[in-house]
Design an enzyme around this catalytic site. Structure first.
Site, mmCIF file in Angstrom:
data_model
loop_
_atom_site.group_PDB
_atom_site.id
_atom_site.type_symbol
_atom_site.label_atom_id
_atom_site.label_comp_id
_atom_site.label_asym_id
_atom_site.label_seq_id
_atom_site.Cartn_x
_atom_site.Cartn_y
_atom_site.Cartn_z
ATOM 1 N N ARG A 308 0.832 -1.205 0.000
ATOM 2 C CA ARG A 308 0.000 0.000 0.000
ATOM 3 C C ARG A 308 0.871 1.261 0.000
ATOM 4 O O ARG A 308 0.520 2.259 -0.627
ATOM 5 C CB ARG A 308 -0.960 0.003 1.188
ATOM 6 C CG ARG A 308 -1.938 1.182 1.140
ATOM 7 C CD ARG A 308 -3.010 1.104 2.199
ATOM 8 N NE ARG A 308 -4.113 0.237 1.860
ATOM 9 C CZ ARG A 308 -5.198 0.622 1.188
ATOM 10 N NH1 ARG A 308 -5.286 1.878 0.750
ATOM 11 N NH2 ARG A 308 -6.173 -0.212 0.946
ATOM 12 N N GLU A 727 -9.413 6.267 7.331
ATOM 13 C CA GLU A 727 -7.969 6.483 7.244
ATOM 14 C C GLU A 727 -7.545 7.740 6.478
ATOM 15 O O GLU A 727 -6.555 8.372 6.856
ATOM 16 C CB GLU A 727 -7.320 5.252 6.603
ATOM 17 C CG GLU A 727 -7.421 4.015 7.467
ATOM 18 C CD GLU A 727 -6.977 2.761 6.730
ATOM 19 O OE1 GLU A 727 -5.979 2.165 7.142
ATOM 20 O OE2 GLU A 727 -7.649 2.392 5.749
#
Length: 777
Positions: A308, A727
């Site tokens: 990621r 997030e």
């Protein structure tokens, strides 16, 4: 700000002190307290263990080692980590023994007299050492687009450097905690503070040699998670389960805050080498980044986190030519794990740092560098091949520049700094483009069980876990809208693997997306049946003892609406039923009022070998402008003002989303400023308490904090057109770090390329005094 939605479903119980967490559960007769004896050496061989004095203490029931486990390996991706150390220890905090006693004082007394002899070996304690010794775990990943080598060969401007970010402690208020109740037939019921009850179930079953159906894991709520309870809760639940399984007594394990911080993993530190080519306007031509991350002693979730980071190295900016690699380094520290953002912040930090360095190199405003590079026009494809659909980044940049009065404030700050002697101000603007989905495809699924009772009230069970973020409140609203009932008539039940099996962790900002969609699917099955029988009743069918209602194929029900506690025939609005009335009729006619819904995220895929694919369903976007002041005598940073603008599509619960944006930003600001992890030369975490680890307080929040949202109805891929919020806002905390860099340049520092994350007061003061401290990760 006034919000139109109901508050968090636990708001009243939280503020009144009646919310039940794991350690609030009443002690049962015969219940045992569990303590873990862990390694005090970072790396070494266990040569002798003496438990005689400990087991002799009255009230100590048993002491267990790895020999008492059916299987001693676990891991979310690779099963490489022992539950209890065997012959060798690999980090300070690695569990070795489990003590079961009648109460906590007795267990602690026993723990204090256990003797473990360890012959120490030379540990590798930081990324620098691990890289030098090539202590790597797993493969090196690569994502490549275009021909960066050719672009570098003809670059108009070229910068190279190294960017370092430190770790971050999740600092959830409720430590790792679990209570395990033994049941008949060797079954166990595990009550646990965990983001992934299915993984808890599986790890416990494997460790004890049980079948998965013999273990039920239940999560009512957590006192915070932030990723720290995604994988590592399973480890400590298994140790409590060992005691319950062996003794046939309830077993309670609740780590102290100090122990929790010492033994559990953090946000991953990174040390990255970069090379960037750009033209005279600051337009990116090519970017190479080699990511190196500290995975700690074992793999845990590091491969997914690293990938990621590689996905998010572009952040909001188009990379025409790029080569991005990622390597996991192994050290003798606690295995690092998930943290809100899951590698995304570490990836985005690199490019935001580069934006600032390009601006300094060309002596232009960093906002102009960002605007010229943001995804726009024909430049809409990421370096891994996904198109940025419905891109609103240019709109966000333009709006925040205007509403934050960026240009005028930049001039005002310049004038202030020319006249000030003790304070220096800085201003910077950063962005976020955060991909929403698990990067491991099979995790992108969820299920929900919806039970409608005969009085018209509803109980809902899903795989989502509530850790304070408000996922239950969002599911409640989606269900209430789908059934047309009041939100107060919908109750979210504790998450349990007996009702919702094979679920994914509540993580990757996808908890609401996946579980709301699954719950809505279950509701639609129920309303389809209710609409079917309503249409028959309106057509004149009269149930009797001889003839009951049954579901008929082919009946049109699109004209039937569930709203406001009513079931309405839109073709003939006078024809209505009260929802609970129709539910009662359905029950008497043996029509099911419960159903199960499943959802899988569509159209996502990624080929790791090729470094190409569409790993995300959509992107959540935002921008933030932050102004800071620095006390030149102490290095103290104050956030004077932050203007934050986000695209959250059509928000499900605006109050919950507003809170998530504010909290996420402040947590990100903490990562880049005050939250520094200090270790001894032997590898022990020294900052393992609230007195030695500095999370943001109210004094660290922006003095002026403006949060706003754009209206965006384009996200038709997701439930209710919403976008995930958990997030993405954390990454906007980077605007504070960039503002600190700006302030240091305003103070006359021509070289800020070595400023690391976190930029603590000590680091800033040393920079101002002409010293560049070496960052040791």
């Amino acid at each position: 700000m006034k919000f139109k939605d109901l508050p968090h479903d636990s708001a009243v119980s939280h503020v009144s002190g009646t919310s039940e967490f794991i350690d609030d559960r009443p002690k049962q007769a015969g219940e045992l307290w569990v303590e873990v004896v862990y390694s005090t050496v970072a790396h070494g061989d266990i040569t002798h263990i003496d438990t005689k004095a400990a087991i002799a203490i009255e009230g100590v029931k048993s002491i267990y080692s790895y020999l008492d486990l059916a299987s001693n390996r676990w891991g979310s991706i690779v099963k490489d980590q022992p539950l209890l150390a065997e012959k060798t220890v690999h980090y300070i905090g690695e569990p070795i023994l489990v003590i079961a006693a009648v109460d906590k004082p007795t267990a602690l007394a026993a723990k204090a007299v256990v003797k473990i002899d360890i012959t120490a070996k030379q540990p590798v304690l930081n990324l620098k050492q691990a890289r030098a010794q090539r202590r790597f775990m797993g493969e090196t990943y690569c994502i490549e687009t275009g021909d960066s080598a050719a672009e570098f060969a003809q670059a108009e401007h070229l910068l190279t450097g190294q960017f370092i970010n430190g770790g971050q402690e999740q600092f959830y208020l409720e430590s790792q905690a679990s209570i395990v109740y033994p049941e008949e037939n060797n079954c166990l019921h595990v009550h646990v503070s965990a983001q992934h009850p299915t993984e808890v179930q599986h790890v416990v079953a494997s460790a004890l040699g049980l079948k998965q159906h013999q273990v039920v894991a239940t999560v009512k709520r957590m006192g915070g998670g932030f990723g720290g309870k995604e994988s590592q809760s399973a480890h400590y639940a298994a140790l409590a389960a060992l005691v319950a399984h062996k003794t046939k007594k309830p077993a309670r394990l609740v780590l102290s805050k100090d122990d929790d911080m010492i033994v559990t993993g953090k946000r991953h530190p990174f040390c990255n080498d970069y090379q960037v080519a750009f033209d005279h306007q600051g337009k990116l031509q090519a970017l190479n980044v080699d990511f190196y991350t500290d995975g700690g002693a074992y793999i845990d979730l590091t491969p997914a986190i690293l990938q990621r980071a590689m996905f998010h190295v572009d952040n909001a900016y188009y990379l025409p030519h790029a080569r991005i690699t990622g390597t996991i380094c192994q050290t003798h520290t606690h295995p690092h794990t998930a943290f809100r953002g899951f590698g995304g912040p570490q990836g985005a930090a690199v490019i935001e740092h580069i934006m600032e360095e390009i601006a300094l190199h060309l002596d232009i405003d960093a906002l102009d560098v960002r605007k010229i590079n943001c995804y726009q026009g024909n430049e809409q494809q990421t370096h891994y091949g996904q198109t940025v659909d419905h891109n609103v980044l240019p709109e966000l940049f333009e709006q925040i520049e205007r509403t934050a009065d960026y240009r005028a404030r930049r001039k005002s700050i310049k004038q202030f700094n020319q006249q000030s002697t003790g304070l220096i101000k800085g201003l910077a603007l950063s962005a976020v483009k955060f991909g929403i989905s698990f990067t491991t495809r099979f995790l992108n699924q969820g299920n929900a069980l919806v039970n409608v009772h005969v009085d018209g009230t509803v109980q809902v069970s899903t795989g989502a876990t509530e850790m304070g973020q408000g996922v239950n409140s969002k599911i409640r609203k989606v269900v209430s809208e789908a059934l047309g009932v009041a939100e107060t008539d919908v109750r979210l039940m504790p998450t349990s693997t007996e009702k919702n099996a094979n679920t994914s962790a509540t993580a990757a900002s996808s908890g609401s997306d996946i579980n709301c969609a699954a719950a809505a699917n279950a509701c639609h099955k129920i309303t389809a049946r209710l609409a079917n029988i309503a249409s028959q009743l309106w057509a004149g069918f009269v149930p009797s003892d001889e003839h009951e209602l049954c579901l008929l194929d082919g009946r049109a029900t699109d004209h039937i609406e569930f709203k406001g506690g009513q079931v309405i025939n839109l073709k003939q609005p006078s024809q209505t039923f009260k929802f609970n009335e129709l539910v009662g009729i359905a029950y008497l006619n043996r029509i099911s009022l419960s159903d199960y819904g499943h959802y899988k995220t569509p159209e996502i895929y990624y080929d790791k070998a090729k470094g190409k694919g569409r790993p995300f369903l959509y992107f959540t976007n935002g921008v933030a402008a932050s102004e800071v002041s620095i006390d030149s005598y102490t290095g103290e940073v104050k956030i004077l003002r932050t203007d934050l603008l986000m695209d959250l599509g059509r928000m499900i619960n605006d109050g919950i989303d507003h809170g998530q944006v504010a909290g996420g930003f402040v947590q990100g600001a903490g990562w880049v400023t005050t939250e520094n992890l200090y270790y001894s030369d032997q590898g022990k975490l020294l900052s393992h308490s609230p007195t030695t680890y500095k999370i943001p307080s109210i004094h660290d929040t922006p003095r002026i904090f403006n949060i706003d949202f754009i209206e965006n109805h384009s996200n038709v891929m997701n439930i209710r057109g919403s976008k995930a919020v958990g997030e993405p806002p954390l990454l906007l905390g980077l605007s504070v770090w960039c503002a600190i860099k700006d302030a240091l340049r305003n103070a006359g520092l021509s070289d800020t390329a070595g400023l690391c994350i976190p930029a603590t007061s000590e680091t800033i003061l040393m920079n101002l005094s002409g010293q560049m401290p070496e960052q040791v990760l």
